[in-house]
Design an enzyme around this catalytic site. Structure first.
Site, PDB file in Angstrom:
ATOM      1  N   LYS A  22       0.826  -1.205   0.000  1.00 13.78           N
ATOM      2  CA  LYS A  22       0.000   0.000   0.000  1.00 13.78           C
ATOM      3  C   LYS A  22       0.858   1.252   0.000  1.00 13.78           C
ATOM      4  O   LYS A  22       0.651   2.174  -0.798  1.00 13.78           O
ATOM      5  CB  LYS A  22      -0.918  -0.035   1.230  1.00 13.78           C
ATOM      6  CG  LYS A  22      -1.988   1.021   1.193  1.00 13.78           C
ATOM      7  CD  LYS A  22      -2.930   0.882   2.381  1.00 13.78           C
ATOM      8  CE  LYS A  22      -3.753  -0.389   2.302  1.00 13.78           C
ATOM      9  NZ  LYS A  22      -4.835  -0.469   3.257  1.00 13.78           N
ATOM     10  N   ARG A  92      -3.498   2.968   8.484  1.00  7.90           N
ATOM     11  CA  ARG A  92      -3.797   1.690   7.818  1.00  7.90           C
ATOM     12  C   ARG A  92      -2.554   0.830   7.753  1.00  7.90           C
ATOM     13  O   ARG A  92      -1.463   1.329   7.505  1.00  7.90           O
ATOM     14  CB  ARG A  92      -4.258   1.932   6.381  1.00  7.90           C
ATOM     15  CG  ARG A  92      -5.630   2.512   6.245  1.00  7.90           C
ATOM     16  CD  ARG A  92      -6.009   2.465   4.763  1.00  7.90           C
ATOM     17  NE  ARG A  92      -7.413   2.696   4.564  1.00  7.90           N
ATOM     18  CZ  ARG A  92      -7.924   3.876   4.231  1.00  7.90           C
ATOM     19  NH1 ARG A  92      -7.134   4.924   4.087  1.00  7.90           N
ATOM     20  NH2 ARG A  92      -9.217   4.012   4.053  1.00  7.90           N
ATOM     21  N   GLY A 101      -8.385  -7.862   4.622  1.00  4.73           N
ATOM     22  CA  GLY A 101      -9.173  -8.152   5.816  1.00  4.73           C
ATOM     23  C   GLY A 101      -8.377  -8.641   7.002  1.00  4.73           C
ATOM     24  O   GLY A 101      -8.930  -8.854   8.078  1.00  4.73           O
ATOM     25  N   MET A 103      -5.614  -7.188   8.471  1.00  6.29           N
ATOM     26  CA  MET A 103      -5.062  -6.192   9.388  1.00  6.29           C
ATOM     27  C   MET A 103      -6.117  -5.102   9.595  1.00  6.29           C
ATOM     28  O   MET A 103      -7.205  -5.170   9.057  1.00  6.29           O
ATOM     29  CB  MET A 103      -3.783  -5.610   8.796  1.00  6.29           C
ATOM     30  CG  MET A 103      -2.810  -6.661   8.325  1.00  6.29           C
ATOM     31  SD  MET A 103      -2.122  -7.660   9.649  1.00  6.29           S
ATOM     32  CE  MET A 103      -0.946  -6.511  10.286  1.00  6.29           C
ATOM     33  N   ARG A 336      -3.734  -1.633  -6.215  1.00  4.47           N
ATOM     34  CA  ARG A 336      -2.930  -2.863  -6.131  1.00  4.47           C
ATOM     35  C   ARG A 336      -3.410  -3.800  -7.228  1.00  4.47           C
ATOM     36  O   ARG A 336      -4.506  -3.609  -7.774  1.00  4.47           O
ATOM     37  CB  ARG A 336      -3.099  -3.520  -4.762  1.00  4.47           C
ATOM     38  CG  ARG A 336      -4.524  -3.912  -4.480  1.00  4.47           C
ATOM     39  CD  ARG A 336      -4.670  -4.496  -3.101  1.00  4.47           C
ATOM     40  NE  ARG A 336      -6.092  -4.717  -2.814  1.00  4.47           N
ATOM     41  CZ  ARG A 336      -6.591  -4.931  -1.626  1.00  4.47           C
ATOM     42  NH1 ARG A 336      -5.811  -4.939  -0.573  1.00  4.47           N
ATOM     43  NH2 ARG A 336      -7.864  -5.148  -1.445  1.00  4.47           N
ATOM     44  N   HIS A 455     -16.010  -8.970   2.193  1.00  4.86           N
ATOM     45  CA  HIS A 455     -14.945  -9.826   2.727  1.00  4.86           C
ATOM     46  C   HIS A 455     -15.059 -11.250   2.185  1.00  4.86           C
ATOM     47  O   HIS A 455     -14.097 -11.825   1.683  1.00  4.86           O
ATOM     48  CB  HIS A 455     -15.022  -9.830   4.255  1.00  4.86           C
ATOM     49  CG  HIS A 455     -14.027 -10.743   4.904  1.00  4.86           C
ATOM     50  ND1 HIS A 455     -14.333 -12.033   5.264  1.00  4.86           N
ATOM     51  CD2 HIS A 455     -12.732 -10.559   5.200  1.00  4.86           C
ATOM     52  CE1 HIS A 455     -13.271 -12.601   5.779  1.00  4.86           C
ATOM     53  NE2 HIS A 455     -12.272 -11.732   5.757  1.00  4.86           N
ATOM     54  N   ARG A 617       8.070 -48.167 -15.136  1.00  5.94           N
ATOM     55  CA  ARG A 617       8.881 -48.638 -14.003  1.00  5.94           C
ATOM     56  C   ARG A 617       8.559 -50.104 -13.714  1.00  5.94           C
ATOM     57  O   ARG A 617       7.396 -50.491 -13.602  1.00  5.94           O
ATOM     58  CB  ARG A 617       8.571 -47.802 -12.763  1.00  5.94           C
ATOM     59  CG  ARG A 617       9.357 -48.292 -11.564  1.00  5.94           C
ATOM     60  CD  ARG A 617       9.126 -47.428 -10.364  1.00  5.94           C
ATOM     61  NE  ARG A 617       7.832 -47.663  -9.765  1.00  5.94           N
ATOM     62  CZ  ARG A 617       7.357 -46.942  -8.752  1.00  5.94           C
ATOM     63  NH1 ARG A 617       8.075 -45.940  -8.260  1.00  5.94           N
ATOM     64  NH2 ARG A 617       6.190 -47.206  -8.231  1.00  5.94           N
ATOM     65  N   GLU A 744      16.478 -42.885  -5.696  1.00  7.18           N
ATOM     66  CA  GLU A 744      15.594 -42.804  -4.520  1.00  7.18           C
ATOM     67  C   GLU A 744      16.343 -43.026  -3.221  1.00  7.18           C
ATOM     68  O   GLU A 744      15.758 -42.902  -2.146  1.00  7.18           O
ATOM     69  CB  GLU A 744      14.489 -43.862  -4.628  1.00  7.18           C
ATOM     70  CG  GLU A 744      13.580 -43.679  -5.813  1.00  7.18           C
ATOM     71  CD  GLU A 744      12.552 -44.785  -5.908  1.00  7.18           C
ATOM     72  OE1 GLU A 744      11.404 -44.552  -5.555  1.00  7.18           O
ATOM     73  OE2 GLU A 744      12.925 -45.897  -6.343  1.00  7.18           O
ATOM     74  N   SER A 763      15.736 -40.865 -12.915  1.00  4.65           N
ATOM     75  CA  SER A 763      14.517 -40.149 -12.536  1.00  4.65           C
ATOM     76  C   SER A 763      14.485 -40.085 -11.010  1.00  4.65           C
ATOM     77  O   SER A 763      14.522 -41.127 -10.342  1.00  4.65           O
ATOM     78  CB  SER A 763      13.293 -40.878 -13.079  1.00  4.65           C
ATOM     79  OG  SER A 763      12.143 -40.217 -12.631  1.00  4.65           O
ATOM     80  N   GLY A 765      13.075 -40.127  -7.636  1.00  4.66           N
ATOM     81  CA  GLY A 765      11.850 -40.485  -6.917  1.00  4.66           C
ATOM     82  C   GLY A 765      11.901 -39.741  -5.597  1.00  4.66           C
ATOM     83  O   GLY A 765      12.417 -40.241  -4.593  1.00  4.66           O
ATOM     84  N   ASN A 767       9.766 -38.953  -3.441  1.00  6.70           N
ATOM     85  CA  ASN A 767       9.025 -39.439  -2.269  1.00  6.70           C
ATOM     86  C   ASN A 767       9.951 -40.311  -1.429  1.00  6.70           C
ATOM     87  O   ASN A 767      10.119 -40.108  -0.219  1.00  6.70           O
ATOM     88  CB  ASN A 767       7.806 -40.263  -2.691  1.00  6.70           C
ATOM     89  CG  ASN A 767       6.888 -39.496  -3.617  1.00  6.70           C
ATOM     90  OD1 ASN A 767       6.833 -38.275  -3.551  1.00  6.70           O
ATOM     91  ND2 ASN A 767       6.202 -40.208  -4.488  1.00  6.70           N
ATOM     92  N   CYS A 830      10.209 -37.547 -10.804  1.00  7.77           N
ATOM     93  CA  CYS A 830       8.861 -38.085 -10.951  1.00  7.77           C
ATOM     94  C   CYS A 830       8.134 -38.261  -9.628  1.00  7.77           C
ATOM     95  O   CYS A 830       7.017 -38.765  -9.592  1.00  7.77           O
ATOM     96  CB  CYS A 830       8.893 -39.416 -11.701  1.00  7.77           C
ATOM     97  SG  CYS A 830       9.664 -40.731 -10.775  1.00  7.77           S
ATOM     98  N   TYR A 850      13.317 -32.743 -17.331  1.00  6.62           N
ATOM     99  CA  TYR A 850      11.860 -32.693 -17.207  1.00  6.62           C
ATOM    100  C   TYR A 850      11.447 -32.892 -15.754  1.00  6.62           C
ATOM    101  O   TYR A 850      12.237 -33.348 -14.922  1.00  6.62           O
ATOM    102  CB  TYR A 850      11.204 -33.756 -18.096  1.00  6.62           C
ATOM    103  CG  TYR A 850      11.437 -35.172 -17.609  1.00  6.62           C
ATOM    104  CD1 TYR A 850      10.587 -35.771 -16.680  1.00  6.62           C
ATOM    105  CD2 TYR A 850      12.544 -35.903 -18.046  1.00  6.62           C
ATOM    106  CE1 TYR A 850      10.822 -37.047 -16.209  1.00  6.62           C
ATOM    107  CE2 TYR A 850      12.784 -37.176 -17.581  1.00  6.62           C
ATOM    108  CZ  TYR A 850      11.924 -37.749 -16.657  1.00  6.62           C
ATOM    109  OH  TYR A 850      12.162 -38.994 -16.179  1.00  6.62           O
TER     110      TYR A 850
HETATM  111  C1  PEP Z   1       9.048 -41.804  -5.451  1.00  5.87           C
HETATM  112  O1  PEP Z   1       9.521 -42.498  -4.557  1.00  5.87           O
HETATM  113  O2  PEP Z   1       9.197 -40.570  -5.501  1.00  5.87           O
HETATM  114  C2  PEP Z   1       8.246 -42.417  -6.508  1.00  5.87           C
HETATM  115  C3  PEP Z   1       7.825 -41.710  -7.542  1.00  5.87           C
HETATM  116  O3  PEP Z   1       7.911 -43.714  -6.370  1.00  5.87           O
HETATM  117  P1  PEP Z   1       6.717 -44.235  -5.439  1.00  5.87           P
HETATM  118  O4  PEP Z   1       5.982 -43.044  -4.948  1.00  5.87           O
HETATM  119  O5  PEP Z   1       5.902 -45.109  -6.303  1.00  5.87           O
HETATM  120  O6  PEP Z   1       7.478 -44.963  -4.376  1.00  5.87           O
HETATM  121 MG    MG Z   2       9.596 -44.648  -4.837  1.00  4.32          MG
END
Ligand code: PEP
Ligand code: MG
Length: 878
Positions: A22, A92, A101, A103, A336, A455, A617, A744, A763, A765, A767, A830, A850
């Site tokens: 502001k 203000r 809304g 502050m 804004r 609001h 996979r 992984e 790739s 992984g 997770n 992935c 990617y």
């Molecule tokens: C991962 O581990 O990131 C993965 C893509 O494999 P998953 O989730 O199937 O273990």
């Molecule tokens: Mg995995």
């Protein structure tokens, strides 16, 4: 000495960090010569300093405040004590990132028992003066001393009722004076101290209140939801008052330079005559459409159109402008970038490019990634709507979307029920910032009061949540928990459906259909794709998902999880036969059956992908995931497999693992059962070769999961390659294929160079890599991750957003080593993080090729990569 206060003349729009959004924009508008009341801004640094010092205004800051006030008085030729030209100000808050809304605002500051008389004499309007004073008493009481607004409102409404006044404007000056006296008494009753009569005391206490409000619960919740850091503080703007409530030739309003719901290139806004500040936003009176201002004040209307066009061109984006008219004189109080629906965001971005106001790169930066997700949300099915019974069709389409759920009347109930897994619709006469958590928890929000800038409307649009406001033929009684509508009543727990795009409400649950995307959306996504450097692939197995992903612009498939194909009943039994076989022969027989199923699947997938790369996979999860759990299931499996239940149980017991996530899974399955991966590789290649015969050329990429050592990979790779080569020579044909691995495990990262020499692709992984890097079980982290975030030990959930310092560094080093060892290696991500905006910003800075994510996240991921590229992309790699 740190400079804590800047006059509007000293700032500009680039100073948002210090002056807040502001403040920086007020300064910029002043620089542009627009009619902005004079003022000054206390910086965000002053706020941080104040909070750090235990809520204490330093002598240095107080000193600078006095100096600024002196200079301000000189410039405006007004002062807090002058009888001739009385200075009144607004206070203000304004953080760097707009927090609507969240502050607090105080208007008419500087009034006291003496100054109110001066104002009455000066303006010759005692009613106006006392109206300003009672508003100050209310706002100051609530914001600074925490006196509940009801303590003022109840009396105010009673007073009106007793005297038979229909509207606030009917209360005469004496009445308002009486109300002011009563309000002053409320201070003594509620906080045992009088309303401060000294303007400088009012000012310092108001500044402190704004600084403190940075840390209030609702501000914290808003920041958490919108990922705004907690440590950036808010600025405070002190500005000379202009009065929209000084008669019929005055007013106040809010306008957007384009329609924030549809994106239409037409001024869109609302105003109220003889009203002040928050009246429009609060939704107490129903405002008028901005176009009617033309008939009432043609010159002001024309001037406002010119100002809004100038601001839009200058800021290169749709603007949300607050203005006040004082005796036919226009003042701009804020500009804004306007909050907008996802649909509007796309239309506005595309129109601004076509109008030559912005470039394609700028257009990409003007659309938030989360808007893209909203566009992929469902709408109601037209046929189902025709049959549905309407509750109301009088509401305003405040924020699009289609949602059904049980009625609840309070934010608390909304939260509670949503936590139990219920879908709820929050119904309130109007919403206030305290309702924020309930709004988040609800599927939709319905209010009976307020317009398109209330609001509820503003906050819901920001969240992408379905919302209908101003439902004037419906009465919501939150005490009795009842909704009265023209044809009946509804109670808490009754199901309704809300159409946020039309403003309609229906009884019961109405069927929804998938969102349709506009031409503008396609155009916008094409621009994003052209700018993006990283490709975006999808993680998908089913034909519907694959088709959706390709429609959304995926460049290939980054992950086919083959285990997802084993859960159909006939397939599961063959899989179980394989797992429970005690000889290799039996296993091979079972696998031959599975192979037929796999071939069918791979053929479909590879055909849909064509020449686009497709990573398949090989089997990854621990085998016991496929085994029966309930007694009923065990009985039926035992008879299908021709074994006794106790034999089956014995076998299941032998497969049991203490820690399956770290156990017999991933490539370890094929180290013990090589025939498994060989069968899958055969199925992939036989499908690809068959498609080749039909003239369809595809590019299978075979991925071996959860590798930790080079020889694990080379052992399996050589078995698979040997079989593929034999197969190709048997069939007298060949297909281009690649073999790579998932990264992984931290060990795989540490040996990235050696591994990369053996692989065609990597790739990540993320997770599993996050799980193994932190040592946090991905299935159990939910039990403690909240405590980590509440205590500030982790600022993000690393399973949702990349942990840049740890996992991110591993990915960076691995990528560098892999590309150095094998410059042609292709590298992608992935795991879930492949679709996360912030994580993508980091991935785009690395030498990756990617990211891959679920089909519905593909457009958002594409926009994230494009935005990261516009912001400098790989240039920023250190
Ligand atoms: C991962 O581990 O990131 C993965 C893509 O494999 P998953 O989730 O199937 O273990
Ligand atoms: Mg995995």
């Amino acid at each position: 000495m740190t400079k804590y206060i800047y006059a509007f003349d000293e700032g500009n729009k680039a100073m948002k960090d210090l002056l807040g959004g502001k403040g920086a924009n007020l300064a910029e508008m002043k620089r542009l010569g627009l009619p902005v009341p004079d003022g000054f801004t206390l910086t965000t640094e002053a706020c941080i300093e104040y909070l750090k010092q235990g809520a204490h205004l330093s002598d240095e800051l107080i000193g600078q405040l006095h100096e600024q006030l002196e200079a301000f008085s000189q410039r405006t030729q007004k002062s807090f004590s002058s009888k001739e030209s009385l200075l009144l100000v607004s206070v203000r808050s304004g953080a760097k990132i707009s927090m609507p809304g969240m502050m607090d605002t105080i208007l008419n500051l500087g009034l006291n028992d003496i100054n109110v008389k001066t104002l009455a004499e000066k303006t010759n309007d005692a009613r106006f003066a006392y109206d300003c004073y009672r508003r100050l008493l209310q706002m100051f009481g609530e914001v600074v001393y925490g006196i509940p607004m009801t303590s003022f409102d109840t009396y105010f409404n009673q007073y009106k009722a007793q005297h038979d006044y229909q509207s606030d404007a009917d209360i005469p000056a004496e009445g308002l004076e009486e109300i002011c006296d009563y309000f002053k008494g409320v201070y003594l009753e509620e906080v045992y101290k009088p309303f401060p009569q000294e303007p400088i005391v009012q000012l310092t206490e108001a500044i402190e209140a704004v600084f403190k409000s940075w840390d209030n619960d609702r501000a914290r919740v808003y920041r958490q939801l919108n990922e705004i850091p907690h440590d950036i503080g808010t600025a405070v703007n002190i500005q000379e008052m202009v009065f929209g409530n000084s008669g019929a030739q005055s007013g106040t309003g809010v306008a957007f330079t384009r329609n924030p719901v549809t994106g239409e290139a037409k001024l869109f806004g609302e105003y109220l005559l003889n009203a002040q500040g928050e009246d429009v936003v609060a939704g107490i009176r129903t405002p008028k459409d901005i176009s009617t201002l033309k008939a009432q004040m043609p010159q002001v209307h024309q001037q406002f159109i010119e100002v809004s066009q100038q601001l839009e061109k200058h800021y290169k984006d749709m603007q949300d402008i607050e203005f006040t008219i004082e005796n036919e004189q226009l003042y701009v109080l804020q500009t804004r970038s306007g909050k907008r629906t996802a649909n509007a965001a796309i239309h506005i971005a595309v129109d601004l490019v076509e109008e030559g106001i912005i470039s394609k790169n700028e257009a990409v930066m003007n659309v938030e990634v989360k808007s893209i997700d909203q566009l992929l949300h469902p709408n109601f099915d037209d046929n189902a709507l025709e049959k549905a019974t309407a509750v109301s069709k009088m509401g305003l389409p405040a924020s699009p979307g289609a949602a059904s759920g049980e009625i609840v009347f309070s934010a608390e109930t909304a939260k509670l029920k949503a936590e139990q897994g219920d879908k709820v619709i929050l119904m309130r006469p109007e919403t206030s910032p305290e309702d924020i958590e309930g709004m988040v928890a609800s599927e939709a929000i319905v209010t009976t009061h307020g317009g398109m800038t209330s609001h509820a409307a503003v906050v819901a649009r920001g969240m992408g949540k379905c919302c209908v406001t101003g439902c004037s033929d419906v009465e919501i009684n939150v005490i009795d928990k009842k909704v009265t509508y023209p044809n009946g009543t509804l109670n808490e727990g009754d199901i309704i459906s809300v159409d946020g795009a039309k403003g309609d409400i229906y009884l019961g649950e109405v069927e929804t259909i998938k969102a349709e995307r506009s031409k503008a959306f396609e155009q916008f996504m094409q621009w994003s794709e052209a700018i993006a450097r990283l490709d975006v692939r999808m993680n998908a197995e089913t034909p519907q998902d694959i088709q959706a992903g390709y429609q959304f612009g995926a460049k290939g498939i980054g992950l086919v999880r083959t285990e997802h194909m084993f859960f159909g009943p006939e397939r599961l039994i063959e899989m179980r036969r394989f797992i429970l076989s005690d000889t290799q022969d039996k296993r091979v027989n079972a696998l031959n059956k599975i192979k037929e199923y796999q071939k069918e699947d791979f053929e479909t997938i590879l055909k849909l992908s064509g020449e686009r790369p497709t990573i398949i996979r090989l089997l990854d999860p621990p085998l016991h995931e496929f085994l029966p759990k309930s007694t009923e299931e065990k009985n039926s499996v035992a008879s299908q497999l021709n074994v006794t239940v106790s034999e089956l149980e014995h076998y299941i017991e032998s497969l049991n693992e203490v820690n399956p996530m770290l156990g017999h899974r991933g490539c370890r399955l094929a180290i013990t059962y090589p025939e498994l991966y060989i069968m899958q590789a055969e199925a992939i290649m036989e499908s690809a070769l068959k498609l080749k015969q039909q003239g369809i050329h595809c590019q299978p990429e075979i991925m071996i999961p959860l590798v930790s050592t080079v020889s694990e990979f080379t052992t399996l790779k050589s078995q698979v390659v040997e079989r593929i080569e034999a197969l190709q020579s048997e069939m007298g044909a060949s297909v281009h294929y690649m073999i790579g691995t998932m990264i992984e495990t931290p060990r795989a990262c540490l040996i990235a160079g050696d591994l990369a020499r053996e692989c065609d692709f990597f790739s990540f992984g993320t997770n599993d890599l996050t799980q193994l890097t932190f040592g946090f079980s991905r299935d159990d982290a939910g039990k403690f991750i909240n405590a980590y975030s509440e205590q500030g030990i982790l600022t993000i959930d690393p399973f949702q957003t990349l942990d840049i310092d740890g996992v991110g560094q591993l990915i960076k080093q691995t990528t560098e080593q892999a590309k150095a060892a094998n410059p042609t290696i292709k590298i992608g991500v992935c795991g879930e993080l492949g679709g996360d905006h912030k994580s993508i910003q980091f991935f785009n800075q690395l030498d990756l090729d990617y990211v891959s994510c679920s089909p519905f996240r593909v457009p958002g991921a594409l926009l994230s990569t494009a935005q990261s590229e516009v912001e400098g992309g790989r240039l920023r790699v250190k």
